[in-house]
Enzyme design. Structure first.
Site, PDB file in Angstrom:
ATOM      1  N   ARG A 194       0.836  -1.197   0.000  1.00 24.32           N
ATOM      2  CA  ARG A 194       0.000   0.000   0.000  1.00 24.32           C
ATOM      3  C   ARG A 194       0.872   1.248   0.000  1.00 24.32           C
ATOM      4  O   ARG A 194       2.091   1.179   0.140  1.00 24.32           O
ATOM      5  CB  ARG A 194      -0.936   0.025   1.211  1.00 24.32           C
ATOM      6  CG  ARG A 194      -0.240   0.158   2.560  1.00 24.32           C
ATOM      7  CD  ARG A 194      -1.268   0.251   3.679  1.00 24.32           C
ATOM      8  NE  ARG A 194      -0.675   0.690   4.942  1.00 24.32           N
ATOM      9  CZ  ARG A 194      -1.379   1.131   5.980  1.00 24.32           C
ATOM     10  NH1 ARG A 194      -2.701   1.180   5.902  1.00 24.32           N
ATOM     11  NH2 ARG A 194      -0.791   1.520   7.092  1.00 24.32           N
TER      12      ARG A 194
ATOM     13  N   MET B 209       3.147   4.418  -0.518  1.00 27.77           N
ATOM     14  CA  MET B 209       4.291   4.702  -1.384  1.00 27.77           C
ATOM     15  C   MET B 209       4.877   3.433  -1.982  1.00 27.77           C
ATOM     16  O   MET B 209       5.342   3.438  -3.125  1.00 27.77           O
ATOM     17  CB  MET B 209       5.364   5.473  -0.616  1.00 27.77           C
ATOM     18  CG  MET B 209       5.010   6.916  -0.331  1.00 27.77           C
ATOM     19  SD  MET B 209       6.422   7.904   0.247  1.00 27.77           S
ATOM     20  CE  MET B 209       6.801   7.096   1.810  1.00 27.77           C
TER      21      MET B 209
ATOM     22  N   VAL C 231      10.205  -7.643   7.622  1.00 31.98           N
ATOM     23  CA  VAL C 231      11.484  -6.969   7.394  1.00 31.98           C
ATOM     24  C   VAL C 231      12.371  -6.934   8.629  1.00 31.98           C
ATOM     25  O   VAL C 231      13.585  -6.711   8.526  1.00 31.98           O
ATOM     26  CB  VAL C 231      11.289  -5.526   6.864  1.00 31.98           C
ATOM     27  CG1 VAL C 231      10.676  -5.543   5.481  1.00 31.98           C
ATOM     28  CG2 VAL C 231      10.471  -4.678   7.827  1.00 31.98           C
TER      29      VAL C 231
ATOM     30  N   ASN D 240      11.560   0.507   1.879  1.00 31.59           N
ATOM     31  CA  ASN D 240      10.419   1.413   2.015  1.00 31.59           C
ATOM     32  C   ASN D 240       9.568   1.137   3.248  1.00 31.59           C
ATOM     33  O   ASN D 240       8.920   2.044   3.765  1.00 31.59           O
ATOM     34  CB  ASN D 240       9.550   1.295   0.752  1.00 31.59           C
ATOM     35  CG  ASN D 240       8.236   2.039   0.877  1.00 31.59           C
ATOM     36  OD1 ASN D 240       8.179   3.252   0.746  1.00 31.59           O
ATOM     37  ND2 ASN D 240       7.169   1.299   1.135  1.00 31.59           N
TER      38      ASN D 240
ATOM     39  N   TYR E  38      10.515   7.249  16.503  1.00 29.62           N
ATOM     40  CA  TYR E  38      10.403   7.478  15.065  1.00 29.62           C
ATOM     41  C   TYR E  38      11.542   8.362  14.572  1.00 29.62           C
ATOM     42  O   TYR E  38      12.204   8.063  13.576  1.00 29.62           O
ATOM     43  CB  TYR E  38       9.054   8.109  14.747  1.00 29.62           C
ATOM     44  CG  TYR E  38       8.770   8.228  13.262  1.00 29.62           C
ATOM     45  CD1 TYR E  38       8.369   7.120  12.517  1.00 29.62           C
ATOM     46  CD2 TYR E  38       8.898   9.442  12.601  1.00 29.62           C
ATOM     47  CE1 TYR E  38       8.119   7.218  11.154  1.00 29.62           C
ATOM     48  CE2 TYR E  38       8.649   9.553  11.247  1.00 29.62           C
ATOM     49  CZ  TYR E  38       8.256   8.445  10.533  1.00 29.62           C
ATOM     50  OH  TYR E  38       8.007   8.545   9.178  1.00 29.62           O
TER      51      TYR E  38
ATOM     52  N   LYS F 104      14.637   7.284  11.990  1.00 30.66           N
ATOM     53  CA  LYS F 104      14.793   7.938  10.690  1.00 30.66           C
ATOM     54  C   LYS F 104      16.136   8.670  10.578  1.00 30.66           C
ATOM     55  O   LYS F 104      16.711   8.738   9.489  1.00 30.66           O
ATOM     56  CB  LYS F 104      13.624   8.881  10.441  1.00 30.66           C
ATOM     57  CG  LYS F 104      12.281   8.155  10.273  1.00 30.66           C
ATOM     58  CD  LYS F 104      12.322   7.129   9.148  1.00 30.66           C
ATOM     59  CE  LYS F 104      10.974   6.499   8.883  1.00 30.66           C
ATOM     60  NZ  LYS F 104      11.027   5.524   7.758  1.00 30.66           N
TER      61      LYS F 104
ATOM     62  N   THR G 182      -0.871   9.026   2.108  1.00 29.17           N
ATOM     63  CA  THR G 182      -0.859   7.572   2.155  1.00 29.17           C
ATOM     64  C   THR G 182      -1.811   7.104   3.249  1.00 29.17           C
ATOM     65  O   THR G 182      -2.162   7.875   4.147  1.00 29.17           O
ATOM     66  CB  THR G 182       0.547   7.034   2.482  1.00 29.17           C
ATOM     67  OG1 THR G 182       0.911   7.483   3.800  1.00 29.17           O
ATOM     68  CG2 THR G 182       1.568   7.537   1.467  1.00 29.17           C
TER      69      THR G 182
END
Length: 248
Positions: free
Chosen positions: A16, A18, A61, A87, A155, A159, A190
């Site tokens: 779903r 991106m 992942v 991703n 988060y 990142k 998204t």
């Protein structure tokens, strides 16, 4: 429409948002693509839509064993991997640092950070066989700055880590003809963003100089470029696609 002819790509989180957009553009541009996700229903439906050049594999992942199994399956189906798009990602809970649980912190980092390392670790040997590679790690503007109300410190930590790992791997494997870049999207329309904000982006536009939320395809255009040979002299760089948010 053949900018990725001869490319064999893995795209994680492809069921779903991106990830789906990246997969559709890659196949349209001639790549053979293995789509991975934990959402089997949506992933298989997308692979069916894309035809023989799109294969879906269920993939956690955060599991290194799963990564090795995916790379083995790709090599058997299409040959050595020469493009990896890391991703897959999660937002995690929206909470203050003092209230963030250890379990939630580790979960966010396992998907957003550790999985990027696992992906590169498992895929680079295949790229060395191919003699060429492009790795595109999807970070966020949360890997550039730490404001705009990001969900939690986990988060932001994950990142920023992606940004650093990208540079380290780019330096290490540049001599082997493997390029590594990070992409840092701002607000993209998204399902994950809508679920996190209970909003289709209307409330966020006041923070965005261009005054609108991006379509996922706009990010995919950048990812496609970095995966292609058009970006042959670009590595170790962060590519911000945020309509000017971090320029403020």
């Amino acid at each position: 429409m053949a900018r990725l002819t001869g490319k064999v790509a893995i795209i994680t989180g492809a069921s779903r948002g991106m990830g789906t957009s990246h997969a559709e553009k890659f196949v349209a541009e001639g790549a053979k693509v293995v789509l991975t996700d934990t959402n089997e229903v949506a992933g298989k439906a997308l692979a069916d839509k894309l035809g023989p050049n799109g294969i879906f594999i269920r993939h956690d992942v955060s599991s290194l064993d799963d990564w090795y199994a995916v790379v083995d399956a790709v090599e058997k189906a299409f040959g050595p991997v020469n493009v990896l798009v890391n991703n897959a990602g999660i937002l995690g809970p929206v909470t203050k640092t003092a209230k963030l649980s250890e379990a939630d912190y580790m979960k966010v980092c396992s998907v957003n950070q550790h999985a990027v390392f696992f992906g590169m670790k498992a895929t680079i040997p295949s790229m060395l066989k191919a003699g060429i590679g492009s790795i595109v790690n999807i970070s966020s503007i949360a890997g550039i700055v730490a404001n705009y109300g990001f969900p939690s410190i986990a988060y932001v930590a994950s990142k920023f880590a992606v940004r650093g790992m990208t540079k380290a791997a780019a330096i290490e494997y540049g001599p082997k003809n493997i390029r590594v870049n990070s992409v840092h999207p701002g607000f993209i329309l998204t399902p994950m963003m809508v679920e996190a904000t209970d909003d289709n982006g209307g409330n966020a536009t006041s923070m965005i100089p261009l005054g609108r939320i991006a379509d996922p395809g706009e990010v995919s255009n950048l990812v496609l470029f970095l995966a292609s040979d058009e970006a042959s002299y670009i590595t170790g760089a962060e590519h911000v696609i945020d309509a000017g948010m971090t320029a403020q």
